[in-house]
Write a protein that holds these residues in place. Structure first.
Motif, PDB file in Angstrom:
ATOM      1  N   CYS A 151       0.954  -1.217  -0.087  1.00 28.94           N
ATOM      2  CA  CYS A 151       0.052   0.114   0.093  1.00 28.94           C
ATOM      3  C   CYS A 151       0.702   1.276  -0.191  1.00 28.94           C
ATOM      4  O   CYS A 151       1.604   1.516   1.126  1.00 28.94           O
ATOM      5  N   ARG A 152       0.977   1.869  -1.189  1.00 24.69           N
ATOM      6  CA  ARG A 152       1.977   2.979  -1.301  1.00 24.69           C
ATOM      7  C   ARG A 152       1.420   4.222  -0.623  1.00 24.69           C
ATOM      8  O   ARG A 152       2.367   5.000  -0.438  1.00 24.69           O
ATOM      9  N   ASP A 153       0.376   4.184  -0.226  1.00 22.18           N
ATOM     10  CA  ASP A 153      -0.340   5.534   0.505  1.00 22.18           C
ATOM     11  C   ASP A 153      -0.235   5.493   1.905  1.00 22.18           C
ATOM     12  O   ASP A 153      -0.753   6.282   2.716  1.00 22.18           O
ATOM     13  N   THR A 154       0.537   4.418   2.439  1.00 19.67           N
ATOM     14  CA  THR A 154       0.665   4.508   4.043  1.00 19.67           C
ATOM     15  C   THR A 154       1.709   5.609   4.432  1.00 19.67           C
ATOM     16  O   THR A 154       2.654   5.824   3.973  1.00 19.67           O
ATOM     17  N   THR A 155       1.487   6.412   5.389  1.00 18.02           N
ATOM     18  CA  THR A 155       1.961   7.449   5.891  1.00 18.02           C
ATOM     19  C   THR A 155       2.976   7.283   6.966  1.00 18.02           C
ATOM     20  O   THR A 155       2.925   6.146   7.578  1.00 18.02           O
ATOM     21  N   PRO A 156       3.986   7.922   7.216  1.00 22.22           N
ATOM     22  CA  PRO A 156       4.807   7.419   8.110  1.00 22.22           C
ATOM     23  C   PRO A 156       4.295   7.235   9.532  1.00 22.22           C
ATOM     24  O   PRO A 156       4.791   6.360  10.115  1.00 22.22           O
ATOM     25  N   THR A 157       3.211   7.946   9.806  1.00 24.87           N
ATOM     26  CA  THR A 157       2.609   7.801  11.157  1.00 24.87           C
ATOM     27  C   THR A 157       1.821   6.521  11.189  1.00 24.87           C
ATOM     28  O   THR A 157       1.980   5.851  12.242  1.00 24.87           O
ATOM     29  N   GLN A 158       1.512   6.030  10.208  1.00 20.55           N
ATOM     30  CA  GLN A 158       0.653   5.100  10.136  1.00 20.55           C
ATOM     31  C   GLN A 158       1.707   3.722  10.373  1.00 20.55           C
ATOM     32  O   GLN A 158       1.450   2.685  10.849  1.00 20.55           O
ATOM     33  N   LYS A 159       2.992   3.814   9.493  1.00 14.07           N
ATOM     34  CA  LYS A 159       3.901   2.740   9.504  1.00 14.07           C
ATOM     35  C   LYS A 159       4.486   2.794  11.034  1.00 14.07           C
ATOM     36  O   LYS A 159       4.540   1.452  11.519  1.00 14.07           O
ATOM     37  N   ILE A 160       4.815   3.714  11.899  1.00 12.67           N
ATOM     38  CA  ILE A 160       5.036   3.503  13.140  1.00 12.67           C
ATOM     39  C   ILE A 160       4.007   2.955  14.069  1.00 12.67           C
ATOM     40  O   ILE A 160       4.356   1.937  14.912  1.00 12.67           O
ATOM     41  N   ARG A 161       2.777   3.409  13.946  1.00 12.36           N
ATOM     42  CA  ARG A 161       1.818   2.658  14.823  1.00 12.36           C
ATOM     43  C   ARG A 161       1.709   1.398  14.528  1.00 12.36           C
ATOM     44  O   ARG A 161       1.642   0.473  15.349  1.00 12.36           O
ATOM     45  N   ASN A 162       1.543   0.981  13.268  1.00 17.63           N
ATOM     46  CA  ASN A 162       1.358  -0.534  12.672  1.00 17.63           C
ATOM     47  C   ASN A 162       2.683  -1.264  13.332  1.00 17.63           C
ATOM     48  O   ASN A 162       2.353  -2.455  13.760  1.00 17.63           O
ATOM     49  N   ALA A 163       3.889  -0.588  13.225  1.00 16.04           N
ATOM     50  CA  ALA A 163       5.030  -1.353  13.824  1.00 16.04           C
ATOM     51  C   ALA A 163       5.000  -1.880  15.169  1.00 16.04           C
ATOM     52  O   ALA A 163       5.866  -2.817  15.837  1.00 16.04           O
ATOM     53  N   VAL A 164       4.497  -0.666  16.080  1.00 23.19           N
ATOM     54  CA  VAL A 164       4.413  -0.779  17.506  1.00 23.19           C
ATOM     55  C   VAL A 164       3.169  -1.590  18.065  1.00 23.19           C
ATOM     56  O   VAL A 164       3.384  -2.277  19.092  1.00 23.19           O
ATOM     57  N   LEU A 165       2.092  -1.253  17.479  1.00 22.85           N
ATOM     58  CA  LEU A 165       0.873  -1.768  18.234  1.00 22.85           C
ATOM     59  C   LEU A 165       0.527  -3.051  17.237  1.00 22.85           C
ATOM     60  O   LEU A 165      -0.408  -2.969  16.374  1.00 22.85           O
ATOM     61  N   ASN A 166       0.989  -4.143  17.473  1.00 25.51           N
ATOM     62  CA  ASN A 166       0.378  -5.126  16.765  1.00 25.51           C
ATOM     63  C   ASN A 166       0.771  -6.383  17.670  1.00 25.51           C
ATOM     64  O   ASN A 166       1.575  -6.336  18.645  1.00 25.51           O
ATOM     65  N   PRO A 167      -0.070  -7.667  17.596  1.00 26.30           N
ATOM     66  CA  PRO A 167      -0.060  -8.566  18.608  1.00 26.30           C
ATOM     67  C   PRO A 167       1.335  -9.115  18.810  1.00 26.30           C
ATOM     68  O   PRO A 167       1.751  -9.474  19.963  1.00 26.30           O
ATOM     69  N   GLY A 168       2.447  -9.493  17.780  1.00 30.29           N
ATOM     70  CA  GLY A 168       3.550 -10.028  18.144  1.00 30.29           C
ATOM     71  C   GLY A 168       4.399  -8.921  19.050  1.00 30.29           C
ATOM     72  O   GLY A 168       5.118  -9.320  19.834  1.00 30.29           O
ATOM     73  N   VAL A 169       4.457  -7.757  18.543  1.00 29.52           N
ATOM     74  CA  VAL A 169       5.526  -6.770  19.338  1.00 29.52           C
ATOM     75  C   VAL A 169       4.784  -6.733  20.838  1.00 29.52           C
ATOM     76  O   VAL A 169       5.428  -6.661  21.856  1.00 29.52           O
ATOM     77  N   VAL A 170       3.455  -6.393  20.811  1.00 25.44           N
ATOM     78  CA  VAL A 170       2.800  -6.297  22.344  1.00 25.44           C
ATOM     79  C   VAL A 170       3.002  -7.519  23.104  1.00 25.44           C
ATOM     80  O   VAL A 170       3.500  -7.438  24.498  1.00 25.44           O
ATOM     81  N   SER A 171       2.874  -8.783  22.649  1.00 22.77           N
ATOM     82  CA  SER A 171       3.143  -9.935  23.498  1.00 22.77           C
ATOM     83  C   SER A 171       4.396 -10.049  23.956  1.00 22.77           C
ATOM     84  O   SER A 171       4.805 -10.533  25.218  1.00 22.77           O
ATOM     85  N   VAL A 172       5.510  -9.760  22.996  1.00 25.12           N
ATOM     86  CA  VAL A 172       7.071  -9.781  23.372  1.00 25.12           C
ATOM     87  C   VAL A 172       7.202  -8.706  24.458  1.00 25.12           C
ATOM     88  O   VAL A 172       8.009  -8.942  25.396  1.00 25.12           O
ATOM     89  N   ALA A 173       6.652  -7.550  24.282  1.00 26.35           N
ATOM     90  CA  ALA A 173       6.704  -6.531  25.364  1.00 26.35           C
ATOM     91  C   ALA A 173       6.224  -7.095  26.846  1.00 26.35           C
ATOM     92  O   ALA A 173       7.053  -6.655  27.767  1.00 26.35           O
ATOM     93  N   ILE A 174       5.302  -7.532  26.799  1.00 24.85           N
ATOM     94  CA  ILE A 174       4.800  -8.033  27.992  1.00 24.85           C
ATOM     95  C   ILE A 174       5.532  -9.187  28.635  1.00 24.85           C
ATOM     96  O   ILE A 174       5.822  -9.252  29.681  1.00 24.85           O
ATOM     97  N   ALA A 175       5.970 -10.112  27.754  1.00 26.10           N
ATOM     98  CA  ALA A 175       6.714 -11.288  28.134  1.00 26.10           C
ATOM     99  C   ALA A 175       8.048 -10.556  28.528  1.00 26.10           C
ATOM    100  O   ALA A 175       8.777 -11.219  29.760  1.00 26.10           O
ATOM    101  N   LEU A 176       8.721  -9.504  27.930  1.00 27.24           N
ATOM    102  CA  LEU A 176       9.783  -9.065  28.398  1.00 27.24           C
ATOM    103  C   LEU A 176       9.677  -8.387  29.889  1.00 27.24           C
ATOM    104  O   LEU A 176      10.578  -8.525  30.693  1.00 27.24           O
TER     105      LEU A 176
END
Length: 311
Positions: A151-176
């Motif tokens: 999706c070439r229309d993805t904004t930098p803000t959306q990229k950052i939000r998607n990269a941080v707020l997803n199940p894999g990263v959130v679960s690793v953060a909790i596990a850490l």
């Protein structure tokens, strides 16, 4: 070495038998595309998160922190290499109209569905602990780099939000947090998480089997580009990655755990995301099917070669 290869091959055979169950369930109409999609959602959002959290439920040890950082570094290298190679081969101004889908298939591996069961069989909770680092890096790149490719229309803000707020990263953060504080979960929630985590292998393989049942395997094996991308994903990139890992003073278990994640077949999410964003998801679907089948041969080969050379 021979014992580990036997365990690896045995586990792969079990996983393919479970895939056959999923295949049969779909063909017999016990399971449809909607049901498989719902199971996939439960697996990626809940079950996989429980696997990661359970693997971090251990006493804090500084050496484990170092191992986790080394695993994350290995994952960054492996996926960074895949991104560079995919951009060199599949250019936006080149002959490949579906260049974004091919890049996705080269970069993203099935490090959750395929790799975690193998790591569990070979190295137990320690293997899952190391594998979670690869999953975290994979998810950050999937929701930032991956989405931006399709999706070439993805904004930098959306990229950052998607990269941080997803199940894999959130679960690793909790596990850490649990690991670093040595917090021990109470018996009841810990048991619940353990039960959910134990669903990972059978549910993942049944979903993969249902997914393969929807593919026209004959057309999959007639597409030369599918073979090319599959060779990149299963052999060429893992071999280059292995050569780099062997130059580093890595523990053999850590090295092989990262190689299994890096040598896993094309991620199912490549097809799912392609369908969502309206790209050539059928190509991704064919590549997922072919790479999943051939991975039963290439993963043992890569690990045997790594063990033979590096000990």
């Amino acid at each position: 070495m021979l014992e580990n290869i036997q365990i690896l091959v045995s586990q792969l055979l079990v996983m393919f038998l479970l895939m056959a169950v999923g295949y049969a369930c779909f063909r017999l109409k016990y399971l449809n595309n909607v049901g498989a999609g719902q199971m996939s959602l439960i697996l990626t959002r809940i079950v996989s998160s429980c696997v990661i959290i359970e693997s971090f439920q251990r006493e804090f040890d500084p050496s484990l922190v170092i191992a986790l950082l080394e695993a994350a570094g290995c994952a960054i290298f492996a996926m960074g290499l895949s991104i560079v190679i995919s951009h060199l081969l599949f250019r936006a101004d080149g002959p490949h109209k579906n260049f974004a889908d091919k890049r996705m298939c080269v970069v993203f591996t099935n490090c959750g569905f395929m790799a975690l069961p193998l790591l569990d069989a070979l190295y137990g909770s320690y293997g899952l602990f190391l594998g979670s680092a690869f999953i975290a890096v994979n998810n950050v790149l999937l929701w930032s780099y991956g989405v931006s490719q399709l999706c070439r229309d993805t904004t930098p803000t959306q990229k950052i939000r998607n990269a941080v707020l997803n199940p894999g990263v959130v679960s690793v953060a909790i596990a850490l947090i649990i690991f670093l504080t040595s917090f021990e979960l109470p018996t009841i929630p810990a048991t619940c998480i353990s039960y959910l985590a134990s669903l990972n292998t059978p549910v993942a393989m049944i979903i993969l089997g249902a997914f393969l049942a929807q593919c026209d395997l004959r057309s999959c094996f007639q597409d030369k580009q599918v073979y090319f991308v599959t060779a990149l994903r299963l052999l060429i990139l893992p071999l280059i990655t292995m050569a780099f890992f062997l130059l580093l003073p890595l523990d053999s278990i850590l090295r092989n755990a990262m190689l299994i994640s890096a040598a896993a077949p094309v991620a199912m999410v490549c097809s799912m995301f392609g369908q969502v964003y309206g790209t050539d998801y059928l190509f991704s679907t064919r590549t997922v099917a072919v790479s999943t089948i051939f991975s039963s041969l290439t993963i043992p080969f890569i690990i045997a070669l790594s063990s033979l050379i590096g000990g």
